[in-house]
Scaffold this motif. Structure first.
Motif, short mmCIF file in Angstrom:
data_model
loop_
_atom_site.label_atom_id
_atom_site.label_comp_id
_atom_site.label_asym_id
_atom_site.label_seq_id
_atom_site.Cartn_x
_atom_site.Cartn_y
_atom_site.Cartn_z
N LEU A 158 69.74 -70.03 -15.94
CA LEU A 158 70.74 -70.30 -15.52
C LEU A 158 71.49 -69.27 -15.34
CD1 LEU A 158 73.01 -70.90 -18.08
CD2 LEU A 158 72.79 -68.72 -19.24
N THR A 159 71.11 -68.31 -14.73
CA THR A 159 72.04 -67.68 -13.39
C THR A 159 71.34 -67.23 -12.03
OG1 THR A 159 71.25 -65.07 -14.56
CG2 THR A 159 73.36 -66.80 -15.25
N ALA A 160 71.86 -66.36 -11.57
CA ALA A 160 71.05 -66.52 -10.12
C ALA A 160 69.57 -65.55 -9.92
CB ALA A 160 71.68 -66.45 -8.25
N ILE A 161 70.13 -64.40 -11.43
CA ILE A 161 69.46 -63.18 -11.64
C ILE A 161 68.44 -63.69 -12.41
CG2 ILE A 161 70.32 -61.63 -10.61
CD1 ILE A 161 71.26 -60.67 -13.12
N GLY A 162 68.69 -65.15 -13.69
CA GLY A 162 67.21 -65.31 -14.86
C GLY A 162 66.27 -64.87 -14.77
#
Length: 429
Positions: free
Chosen positions: A375-379
């Protein structure tokens, strides 16, 4: 304390997303405030499995970074890059599909972070040869690694937690999760031309140059390559059989790195220079901030709210667990999320009369947590590692550039997983 933990995490997350402050500084700054205010103590940070730094992740990354750094001196990445480009006849789209499939399949049998560390140097070299941007390829590969890692018990850390808590075996994952992962991978492959539209134009002259190259000439040190090959084979065997030999993958990676350091004969700058120190520090800071959310009960409270909304309906429970897991795993690390959610899913499962309904809850948790990592760059850990590699290669990928693609892939994969769970465990279960 819960309000403080949420506020610190929200501010740090906003700074990371805005990219006004380097993500490592934001994570370490947030961790420092958490510690200074006494939300966590040294016992919580260094020794607690629930709230502390996940040293298995840190040292797995450290060991594999050293191995990859030594392997880079053999020329094998150049060899693989030329081989892949020639097999794809210089077509950028075919190269992306080939690398995506390799990444996804490898991630099912190794952990996805290790796979990313091995495939990223090849990708950078292929794109350099073709004089095209590596950014779409790196993003596609890390998305594929999170999809492929969901297929087996050992492919993604949350699966190991779920397998242990629910008593699910390697074969259970193969029979129940691998089929939907194969479908998801096919859908993702079909999505690539649209997702990365405009990224596949290659100069015909560069293609001609590639086709004339002899990949065998890229190997610079055959003796070192043989050593690396033997060590990697042993490391991979250790990863696959870690539940049998009772040695964690992090220790396997460190042992492999140690053997290569002793036998390679390279100066320490050659292999320590390959370590992504900023990435390791970012993970440490992120783990501390998430540990504060776990200790103060924030994550558990969110999970309890989700279970209360279910109302005893097994299908609603399954779909809600899938959706909530995907959303929360994309914002916080999926390892502490799954560790916190597992007891709640176990309680729900104990109240189900039908075995298939029980199974569906666990598979919904696994698929939601694994796919939500995109979902996100740090997921997911693999995302952070890939962004670190891209930055060091002077091809930085922004938080939102990744997240725009990742959010689409997460939505599609969750949308495909939902009817699969309904059909397999309810309609025809």
């Amino acid at each position: 304390m819960a309000v403080i933990a949420v506020a610190i995490f929200a501010v740090a997350y906003a700074l990371i997303a805005s990219e006004r402050v380097h993500k490592t500084k934001a994570a370490l700054g947030g961790a420092a405030i958490v510690l200074a205010l006494g939300v966590l103590g040294s016992e919580d940070v260094f020794y607690s499995r629930e709230t502390g730094v996940d040293w298995d992740v840190i040292f797995l990354l450290f060991g594999m970074m050293i191995i990859v750094g030594i392997l880079r001196h053999t020329g094998v990445f150049e060899y693989t890059a030329i081989w892949a480009a020639k097999r794809a006849k210089g077509s950028a789209l075919r190269i992306m599909i080939l690398l995506v499939l390799i990444t996804a399949i490898a991630s099912a049998f190794l952990d996805n972070v290790t796979t990313v560390l091995l495939i990223a140097p090849v990708t950078l070299l292929v794109c350099e040869r073709l004089e095209i941007s590596p950014t779409p390829f790196l993003i596609a590969e890390v998305l594929a690694s999170n999809i492929g890692g969901a297929a087996t018990l050992i492919g993604d850390p949350p699966n190991i937690i779920i397998g242990s808590r629910a008593g699910l075996s390697f074969n259970d994952f193969l029979l129940n999760v691998t089929p939907i992962v194969a479908i998801e991978l096919a859908v993702f492959t079909l999505l690539l031309p649209r997702l990365f539209r405009g990224s596949f134009t290659v100069d015909p002259a560069r293609i001609a140059d590639i086709m004339e190259l002899d990949e065998r000439e890229a190997i610079r040190d055959r003796a070192l390559l043989i050593k690396c090959g033997l060590v990697l084979a042993a490391v991979f065997a250790g990863f696959i059989g870690h539940s049998v030999i009772h040695i964690e993958p992090s220790l396997v990676a460190l042992l492999g790195a140690g053997v290569l350091v002793l036998t390679a004969g390279l100066p320490q700058t050659d292999y320590l220079g390959a370590v992504e120190w900023e990435t390791l520090l970012f993970f440490a800071g992120l783990f501390i901030m998430i540990g504060a959310l776990v200790k103060t009960g924030v994550i558990e409270h969110l999970a309890v709210l989700a279970t209360h909304a279910i109302g005893g309906n097994a299908l609603v429970a399954t779909l809600l667990i899938l959706g909530v897991s995907a959303l929360l795993s994309g914002v916080i690390d999926n390892i502490p999320y799954v560790a916190t959610m597992s007891p709640l899913v176990a309680d729900l499962a104990a109240g189900m009369d039908h075995h298939n309904n029980t199974q569906a809850l666990w598979w919904a948790l696994a698929l939601g947590a694994d796919f939500g990592g995109n979902l996100t760059a740090i997921g997911a850990s693999a995302n952070v590692v890939m962004l670190g590699i891209a930055r060091r290669a002077e091809n930085p990928i922004s938080f939102w550039e990744f997240t725009r693609k990742g959010a689409v892939v997460t939505a599609v994969t969750v949308a495909v997983a939902a009817p699969y769970l309904w059909l397999r465990y309810y309609a025809f279960g």
